[in-house]
Motif scaffolding. Structure first.
Motif, PDB file in Angstrom:
ATOM      1  N   THR A   1       0.478  -1.240  -0.038  1.00  0.00           N
ATOM      2  CA  THR A   1      -0.126  -0.319  -0.455  1.00  0.00           C
ATOM      3  C   THR A   1       0.867   1.116   0.009  1.00  0.00           C
ATOM      4  N   SER A   2       2.250   0.899  -0.191  1.00  0.00           N
ATOM      5  CA  SER A   2       3.413   2.269   0.470  1.00  0.00           C
ATOM      6  C   SER A   2       4.240   1.981  -0.246  1.00  0.00           C
TER       7      SER A   2
ATOM      8  N   LYS B   1       4.904  -0.190   3.080  1.00  0.00           N
ATOM      9  CA  LYS B   1       3.758  -0.384   4.070  1.00  0.00           C
ATOM     10  C   LYS B   1       3.482  -1.635   3.315  1.00  0.00           C
TER      11      LYS B   1
ATOM     12  N   SER C   1       0.315  -4.427   3.796  1.00  0.00           N
ATOM     13  CA  SER C   1      -1.134  -4.990   4.115  1.00  0.00           C
ATOM     14  C   SER C   1      -1.377  -6.066   3.827  1.00  0.00           C
TER      15      SER C   1
ATOM     16  N   HIS D   1      -3.050   4.661  -5.334  1.00  0.00           N
ATOM     17  CA  HIS D   1      -4.541   4.233  -5.008  1.00  0.00           C
ATOM     18  C   HIS D   1      -4.260   2.662  -5.235  1.00  0.00           C
TER      19      HIS D   1
ATOM     20  N   ARG E   1      -8.218   0.393   1.766  1.00  0.00           N
ATOM     21  CA  ARG E   1      -8.654   1.218   1.442  1.00  0.00           C
ATOM     22  C   ARG E   1      -8.045   2.237   2.839  1.00  0.00           C
ATOM     23  N   PRO E   2      -7.910   3.570   3.147  1.00  0.00           N
ATOM     24  CA  PRO E   2      -7.181   3.778   3.731  1.00  0.00           C
ATOM     25  C   PRO E   2      -8.146   4.177   4.968  1.00  0.00           C
TER      26      PRO E   2
ATOM     27  N   SER F   1     -10.239   4.923   7.977  1.00  0.00           N
ATOM     28  CA  SER F   1     -11.098   6.801   8.064  1.00  0.00           C
ATOM     29  C   SER F   1     -11.006   7.168   9.648  1.00  0.00           C
TER      30      SER F   1
ATOM     31  N   SER G   1     -10.631   4.641  12.479  1.00  0.00           N
ATOM     32  CA  SER G   1      -8.281   4.490  13.497  1.00  0.00           C
ATOM     33  C   SER G   1      -8.806   4.969  14.570  1.00  0.00           C
TER      34      SER G   1
ATOM     35  N   GLU H   1      -3.479   1.468   9.727  1.00  0.00           N
ATOM     36  CA  GLU H   1      -3.279   2.810   7.994  1.00  0.00           C
ATOM     37  C   GLU H   1      -4.411   2.689   7.538  1.00  0.00           C
ATOM     38  N   PHE H   2      -4.477   0.729   7.257  1.00  0.00           N
ATOM     39  CA  PHE H   2      -5.498   0.225   5.598  1.00  0.00           C
ATOM     40  C   PHE H   2      -6.342  -0.521   6.433  1.00  0.00           C
TER      41      PHE H   2
ATOM     42  N   HIS I   1     -10.977   2.348  -2.778  1.00  0.00           N
ATOM     43  CA  HIS I   1     -11.826   3.487  -2.101  1.00  0.00           C
ATOM     44  C   HIS I   1     -12.829   3.537  -2.610  1.00  0.00           C
TER      45      HIS I   1
END
Length: 432
Positions: free
Chosen positions: A144-145, A150, A152, A362, A367-368, A370, A374, A383-384, A427
């Protein structure tokens, strides 16, 4: 396609497959004199404490799997999770079984110092397990990054209401004669049908020890786990603090652990031993010591099952890195380096194109969270989350509905096809 009609008898494609030969390349230390000189040339340009995430390391220290697949090493003793789930009337025993589950798989790693392949942005990996009791487990992961890296992931056993969400965010550092991967992130374990007095599922959070590669400049290269790992049950107020002890320069040994387990702030057990061999549990009430887990006798890891390469997508880990891992298998590091460069160069070109078009990346499967999400128990560092989280939560008490939801996230088992929805960013697929 209905799950009952899918064939689940794939051969094990793990690196321990006998077809790969009697010598597992993951266990071969290839840092000879020439390799040491290559490492020295790279490291001589670094300062202690610097970030290694942007440094290209030689392929002879690479494992033949992506980090997204490497995460599944920790999921290969599901029997302890099933036991924990069945121990619903004993909070302490259930917690101990969760600790045993998490501690039982750290020994699954290459014997030589090897690091997993760094996943590229948007890379994904899915797999499944056929468990001894006939139930199934499923795993979905995505990068995801990329900077910072990162990964997930999502794991679930629908028939038993066991769910794991997590993120691995390693920060690599050069420490002189050592490298370190500081393992930030968290694992969130949820027993969906073990409820507290408010009707909320029981939740655990689990951190990881840090990882060290010793002897980079001189001495024999050695892999170590170090520092503290914390396991908490937010429902029962139990906590384990386990220190993975690294060898001192003169004194001490390798792979030792020492920790305690508390309930309501009071220590009730002590855990000690070696995470690669035998771990013992001592009751601080009775002073009785028993074998907690013996990696040499009790380990029965269950590797994941993966769809055939011909069914996999372009950015699916095993297909994406196939030419690299094939070259590593025969220790052809020239070919491995060339193929690895092609993959990473294509990633740079995609990033450059997004920048020119002013388009953000994305993920497709996660998805991230909210701001509100969190703040939920155990989710503050995730985070996701898997994009169908809301649907899965609605169906958490219906194993059949959960199964059907999971198999629409992405192809996981043989015979599944990609759908047009797969390419839509996560998302945009489901709005909270």
């Amino acid at each position: 396609m209905a799950f009952s009609k899918l064939k689940l008898g794939l051969p094990n494609l793990s690196s321990s497959d006998p077809a790969l030969g009697s010598t597992n390349p993951e266990d071969v230390d290839e840092v000879d004199g020439e390799g040491q000189n290559i490492l020295m040339g790279i490291i001589s340009q670094l300062r202690p404490g610097c970030d290694l995430s942007r440094i290209t390391l030689p392929t002879f220290i690479l494992e033949r799997k992506s980090m997204l697949e490497r995460i599944t090493n920790q999921l290969q003793q599901p029997n302890f999770l099933l036991e924990a789930h069945n121990s619903r009337d004993d909070d302490v025993n259930r917690f101990l079984l969760v600790v045993k589950w998490y501690m039982s798989c750290w020994h699954i790693c290459p014997k030589a110092v090897k690091k997993p392949l760094n996943p590229i942005l948007g890379e994904y990996f899915t797999c499944y397990w056929e468990l001894e009791d006939g139930s199934k487990a499923f795993y979905v992961s995505e990068q995801t990054s990329h900077h910072p890296p990162k990964s997930s992931y999502f794991y679930i056993i629908p028939e038993h209401g066991i769910r794991v969400d997590g993120i691995v965010a390693p920060k690599s550092r050069f420490l002189g004669n050592s490298t370190a991967a500081l393992m930030e992130g968290v694992t969130k374990l949820t027993f969906l049908d073990i409820l507290d007095k408010n009707g909320e599922p029981e939740i655990y959070t689990l951190t990881q020890p840090n990882m060290y590669g010793r002897g980079i400049l001189f001495g024999k290269m050695k892999f170590e786990l170090g520092d503290h790992m914390i396991i908490k049950c937010l429902t029962t107020k139990m906590e384990a603090d386990i220190e993975f002890k690294t060898k001192g320069f003169i004194y001490g040994g390798y792979n030792h652990i020492l920790g305690d387990i508390k309930k309501n702030g009071e220590s009730i057990y002590e855990i000690s031993g070696k995470w690669t061999e035998v771990m013992e549990l001592k009751s601080l009430v009775t002073n009785k010591k028993t074998v907690f887990f013996d990696c040499t006798k009790d380990a029965s890891p269950l590797p994941p099952l993966v769809r055939p390469l011909e069914e996999q997508g372009e950015f699916e880990s095993r297909k994406l890195w196939m030419k690299v891992t094939d070259a590593l298998l025969v220790r052809n590091h020239t070919a491995a380096t060339e193929e690895k460069f092609k993959i990473e160069d294509a990633q740079r070109e995609r990033a450059k194109l997004r920048e020119q078009e002013n388009v953000d990346f994305h993920p497709k499967l996660f998805r991230p969270l909210s701001v509100k999400e969190s703040t939920a128990p155990g989710s503050d560092k995730l985070e996701f989350v898997i994009y169908k989280d809301h649907v899965l939560n609605r169906h958490r008490n219906d194993p059949q509905a959960l199964l059907e939801d999971i198999l629409t996230i992405a192809p996981i088992v043989p015979g599944q096809n990609f759908t047009p929805e797969f390419e839509i960013p996560a998302h945009e697929k489901i709005k909270p």
